[in-house]
Motif scaffolding. Structure first.
Motif, PDB file in Angstrom:
ATOM      1  N   VAL A   1       0.671  -1.183   0.077  1.00 13.40           N
ATOM      2  CA  VAL A   1      -0.073  -0.096  -0.163  1.00 13.40           C
ATOM      3  C   VAL A   1       0.896   1.086  -0.090  1.00 13.40           C
ATOM      4  N   SER A   2       2.068   1.099   0.657  1.00 14.10           N
ATOM      5  CA  SER A   2       2.881   2.108   0.645  1.00 14.10           C
ATOM      6  C   SER A   2       3.232   2.641  -0.764  1.00 14.10           C
ATOM      7  N   GLY A   3       3.683   1.539  -1.704  1.00 19.28           N
ATOM      8  CA  GLY A   3       4.206   1.733  -2.801  1.00 19.28           C
ATOM      9  C   GLY A   3       2.900   2.097  -3.939  1.00 19.28           C
ATOM     10  N   LEU A   4       1.855   1.642  -3.659  1.00 18.80           N
ATOM     11  CA  LEU A   4       0.746   2.027  -4.401  1.00 18.80           C
ATOM     12  C   LEU A   4       0.383   3.472  -4.195  1.00 18.80           C
ATOM     13  N   SER A   5       0.442   3.883  -2.879  1.00 14.54           N
ATOM     14  CA  SER A   5       0.370   5.355  -2.827  1.00 14.54           C
ATOM     15  C   SER A   5       1.391   6.189  -3.671  1.00 14.54           C
ATOM     16  N   VAL A   6       2.563   5.773  -3.614  1.00 15.83           N
ATOM     17  CA  VAL A   6       3.303   6.614  -4.624  1.00 15.83           C
ATOM     18  C   VAL A   6       2.983   6.672  -5.908  1.00 15.83           C
ATOM     19  N   ALA A   7       2.667   5.467  -6.380  1.00 11.95           N
ATOM     20  CA  ALA A   7       2.180   5.183  -7.736  1.00 11.95           C
ATOM     21  C   ALA A   7       0.855   6.206  -8.174  1.00 11.95           C
ATOM     22  N   SER A   8      -0.096   6.218  -7.093  1.00 11.42           N
ATOM     23  CA  SER A   8      -1.064   7.161  -7.156  1.00 11.42           C
ATOM     24  C   SER A   8      -0.758   8.659  -7.223  1.00 11.42           C
ATOM     25  N   LEU A   9       0.115   8.958  -6.530  1.00 14.76           N
ATOM     26  CA  LEU A   9       0.633  10.295  -6.076  1.00 14.76           C
ATOM     27  C   LEU A   9       1.120  11.001  -7.500  1.00 14.76           C
ATOM     28  N   LEU A  10       1.897  10.096  -7.940  1.00 11.01           N
ATOM     29  CA  LEU A  10       2.566  10.298  -9.567  1.00 11.01           C
ATOM     30  C   LEU A  10       1.691  10.545 -10.581  1.00 11.01           C
ATOM     31  N   ASN A  11       0.641   9.565 -10.553  1.00  8.50           N
ATOM     32  CA  ASN A  11      -0.555   9.529 -11.535  1.00  8.50           C
ATOM     33  C   ASN A  11      -1.331  10.668 -11.373  1.00  8.50           C
TER      34      ASN A  11
END
Length: 499
Positions: free
Chosen positions: A61-71
């Motif tokens: 979930v920490s990684g998915l949050s980074v991906a979502s932020l960049l998107n």
């Protein structure tokens, strides 16, 4: 509240994905966001609980949050991958990721003051008294010297219920070893089961002061860190690995200030000492809070309020602030303000009891080694091989902070997100989940990076992160430092703002 009926996920790594979806949805995100997650690594620690799956999901979930932020910043959402066994290795004690070159086989930390004692009614109580202040409170309550033998005799002379109340009322930390059923049927267990994994609320608004960079997504973000022990410090350490400027504040007489030297907990952070109980310290604290983007704290629920800055005051001082916090026993129920740590909650919520019961159930079952080289003793409640509650909750906190920054970037709104160790325990101990047959032992022999770092004047290398966000470079640009090595001010300045 009754526990929901769950169908255990089937298929390789599906339980990791299930945990990821549960946490991701509780953070207010669509469950489909976890569909593209790549999961690797087989085996588990040989306990009654799917520890590796929850460990991996927390990193995920920490990684998915980074991906979502960049998107959200107009960039393509990068793929996210997580390894289950590497995640478990990072949850080992002492805290990953340092591996000393001159001592490659590390062993876990053992303290005689993190122990359990037998009471007059043949029950076990776990105490956390490794910090001087907690040990003093415990021994004063028992009217004994700071000697484990005297403490054991004092415990054996009283009943468990009486002792637990006596110690907690004195400000010490202790918990009776209860079964999963006893926890679930208790008033506190029911209250925690009714709470969300993460409680997310929006607050005041302001314009974002930064924008994400694809390689270092949190470059330019200021994180005010008022955390303790393990769980919340894991969150701020992860934010530092993404480029955030993390300033940790501790009171001058704090246990960790007097006990701890530079260690893995504070890699990547600046560590300052500030007495926020003085007029000058409160003024400095207010200035730091007003200029922070993220505030992460892990003190008891009323500790920050007692300084004169309750949640409404914080939102007014710093509009748009992304605030993330946790407590031990949950935010509702009769025990909600009680002090607690990972191993204490393992006793209180039934994890330790179930671990021992499971070990005793099948004498032929191969039980795992923990970092101390010990196997599970089924004759008494036994903590799990890793501090799953601390570490798992910590990386969920990091995800909440990053998601909060994304919302702030898109809408200007701040947020407050709360977690608890007890709720993470409830998530792990789903009645329908059963132990995995593959057993791995700790410490795991995992590869490290080639770069040599300094830690306590010794050469070391660091484990690779178990979560990978394609194109994002996770690393710390500061070594660990001792308390007070930095001043209580930001290292960088912003136009129109004081340091």
């Amino acid at each position: 509240m009754d526990h929901p009926s769950l169908t255990p996920p089937e298929g390789k790594h599906e339980l990791t994905r299930w945990f990821t979806r549960q946490i991701w949805q509780s953070l207010g995100e669509p469950s489909s966001g976890a569909d593209c997650l790549q999961v690797s690594g087989d085996g588990d620690l040989g306990t009654p609980f799917p520890i590796a799956d929850l460990a991996a999901a927390s990193f995920a979930v920490s990684g998915l949050s980074v991906a979502s932020l960049l998107n959200a910043a107009g960039l393509d959402a990068p793929p996210v991958a997580v390894d289950r066994l590497e995640s478990v290795a990072w949850f080992d004690v002492p805290m990953a990721p340092t591996r000393y070159i001159d001592e490659p086989d590390r062993h876990g930390i053992h303290s005689r003051w993190m122990a359990e004692y037998l009471t007059a009614d043949d029950r076990w109580i776990r105490v956390q008294a490794s910090f001087p202040s907690l040990r003093r409170r415990m021994c004063e309550a028992l009217d004994v010297a700071e000697d484990p033998g005297e403490v054991a005799r004092a415990f054996r002379a009283q009943t468990a219920e009486a002792l637990e109340h006596q110690l907690v009322d004195a400000g010490a930390v202790a918990a009776i070893g209860r079964s999963l059923a006893q926890w679930r049927e208790s008033d506190q267990g029911r209250a925690v089961a009714a709470e969300p994994i993460a409680d997310v609320r929006t607050t005041t608004s302001r314009s974002a002061r930064w924008s994400p960079h694809p390689l270092r997504p949190l470059l330019g973000v200021r994180v005010l860190d008022m955390t303790r022990v393990v769980a919340a410090p894991m969150a701020t350490r992860f934010l530092a690995a993404l480029g955030a400027e993390v300033l940790r504040l501790d009171p001058p007489d704090g246990d960790e200030v007097t006990m701890m030297k530079a260690n893995d907990i504070v890699i990547g952070k600046r560590w300052a000492v500030l007495d926020a109980k003085t007029p000058e310290g409160r003024a400095r604290y207010r200035e730091l809070l007003a200029s922070a983007d993220v505030f992460v704290h892990g003190y008891r629920p009323d500790a920050i309020d007692a300084l004169g800055f309750d949640v409404d005051a914080r939102a007014e001082i710093s509009p748009g602030l992304v605030e993330v916090t946790l407590d031990a026993y949950g935010w509702t129920g009769p025990l909600s303000h009680r002090r607690g740590f990972d191993t204490i909650l393992q006793f209180a919520t039934g994890l330790a009891h179930e671990h021992a019961r499971w070990a005793n159930e099948d004498p032929g079952r191969r039980l795992p080694l923990n970092s101390l080289g010990h196997r599970v003793d089924g004759s008494r409640p036994r903590i799990l091989p890793v501090e799953i509650l601390d570490f798992s909750t910590g990386y969920q906190l990091a995800a909440a902070a990053i998601n909060g920054l994304r919302r702030q970037l898109m809408t200007g709104k701040g947020s407050l997100t709360t977690f608890s160790l007890a709720r993470t325990s409830t998530l792990l101990a789903q009645p329908e989940f059963t132990a995995r047959p593959e057993v791995i032992d700790l410490p795991l022999p995992l590869p490290t990076g080639t770069r040599v770092h300094e830690m306590n004047r010794r050469p070391s290398r660091r484990l690779e992160f178990p979560v990978r966000v394609d194109g994002v470079d996770l690393y710390w640009d500061r070594p660990a430092e001792d308390a007070g090595s930095s001043a209580p001010q930001w290292a960088t300045t912003r136009a129109g703002q004081d340091r």
